[in-house]
Enzyme design. Structure first.
Site, short mmCIF file in Angstrom:
data_model
loop_
_atom_site.label_atom_id
_atom_site.label_comp_id
_atom_site.label_asym_id
_atom_site.label_seq_id
_atom_site.Cartn_x
_atom_site.Cartn_y
_atom_site.Cartn_z
N LYS A 60 0.85 -1.19 0.00
CA LYS A 60 0.00 0.00 0.00
C LYS A 60 0.88 1.24 0.00
CE LYS A 60 0.84 1.48 4.35
NZ LYS A 60 1.52 2.77 4.64
N ASP A 107 -2.24 -1.47 10.41
CA ASP A 107 -2.47 -1.50 8.96
C ASP A 107 -3.13 -2.78 8.48
OD1 ASP A 107 -1.47 1.03 8.40
OD2 ASP A 107 0.56 0.31 7.97
#
Length: 289
Positions: free
Chosen positions: A10, A136
């Site tokens: 990401k 995350d």
């Protein structure tokens, strides 16, 4: 039985830190999106009641320091699974790069074991499990593009960003996320326009998205590691439309609207940086090949 999952990296298009919470975590607002740079996570069921983690990459821990190991142990304990699993991680995402490689590997383990052990958990339930081991991981379970709040575990999905390329470059240094947060002066920083970024994405406005890029951790890491600033400057010089550091660094990414510019930027960076990638943003996990 064997299951194969991809674990995409990401990047943070917008990263804001609001304040430090009583529990020691920081309250954040982040717009994150997955890119098609992905590890491969192979899960093989074992008759023996144990979890093993291995990788071709010697920098990947093979014990409880690895979030993938923690994910498997959590699922075993939570759902009373008496079988074991062997986890093999083929690393493609650079280690300790600010790209959530470890978190994405853990998310892949959650998704894969859900299938391997036929637990029939929803993606939201898997994301809640993920929040127990890393901020995350919840986002990485779903992938796509989202606004993350709280300590990063509260996820609201938004539209996929406008079509563009992403060029990434990681210098050969390590960055301590804890040290970056320690040095961050929340009351003195300029906060990015997170809502403006969301609006730009939903309008599919590439230029506005570039204008709204922001990461409050960037200035701290740049002061600690001048080589990150050098990569940023070079990426701009080679023609990237906008450049930002991802997470706490040290990886820098550039957004590039036109494919014709990508190769020049890539080649220029490869002249002095070994880990350079040209990739695309992706939507949900099922968009990965």
């Amino acid at each position: 039985m064997r299951i194969l999952e991809k674990a995409p990296a990401k990047i943070n298009l917008s990263l804001d830190v609001r304040h430090k919470r009583p529990d020691g975590y920081h309250e954040v607002e982040m717009v994150m999106t997955t890119i098609d740079l992905a590890d491969r996570v192979e899960l093989t069921e074992l008759a023996e009641d144990k979890v093993t983690v291995s990788s071709h990459n010697r920098f990947v821990p093979d014990d409880q320091r690895n979030l993938a190991y923690q994910a498997a142990m959590l699922m075993k304990e939570r759902y009373g699974i008496k079988k074991g699993v062997s986890i093999f991680i083929t690393k493609v995402i650079p280690v300790a790069a600010g790209l959530a490689g470890g978190s994405s590997d853990a998310a892949a383990v959650f998704r894969g074991l859900n299938r391997l052990w036929d637990l029939k958990l929803s993606m939201n339930e898997l994301a809640e499990l993920g929040a127990e081991i890393g901020s995350d991981v919840s986002f990485c379970v779903h992938g796509g593009t989202a606004l993350a709040t709280g300590r990063g575990e509260k996820i609201r999905h938004i539209e996929t960003p406008p079509h563009c390329w992403v060029v990434l470059a990681k210098p050969t240094i390590g960055v301590s996320t804890a040290e970056v947060y320690k040095q961050l002066k929340v009351d003195e920083i300029e906060h990015p326009d997170v809502q403006g970024m969301i609006a730009a994405i939903e309008e599919k406005n590439f230029q506005k998205m570039c204008d709204k890029l922001g990461n409050v951790l960037e200035s701290v890491t740049l002061n600690m590691h001048p080589e990150v600033a050098m990569i940023k400057n070079q990426m701009k010089r080679f023609g990237a439309d906008a450049v930002l550091m991802s997470g706490s660094g040290p990886t820098v990414f550039g957004l590039v609207q036109y494919e014709s510019k990508v190769q020049r930027i890539y080649n220029g960076l490869r002249g002095f940086c070994d880990q350079v990638y040209a990739v695309r943003m992706i939507g949900e996990q099922n968009e990965l090949d």
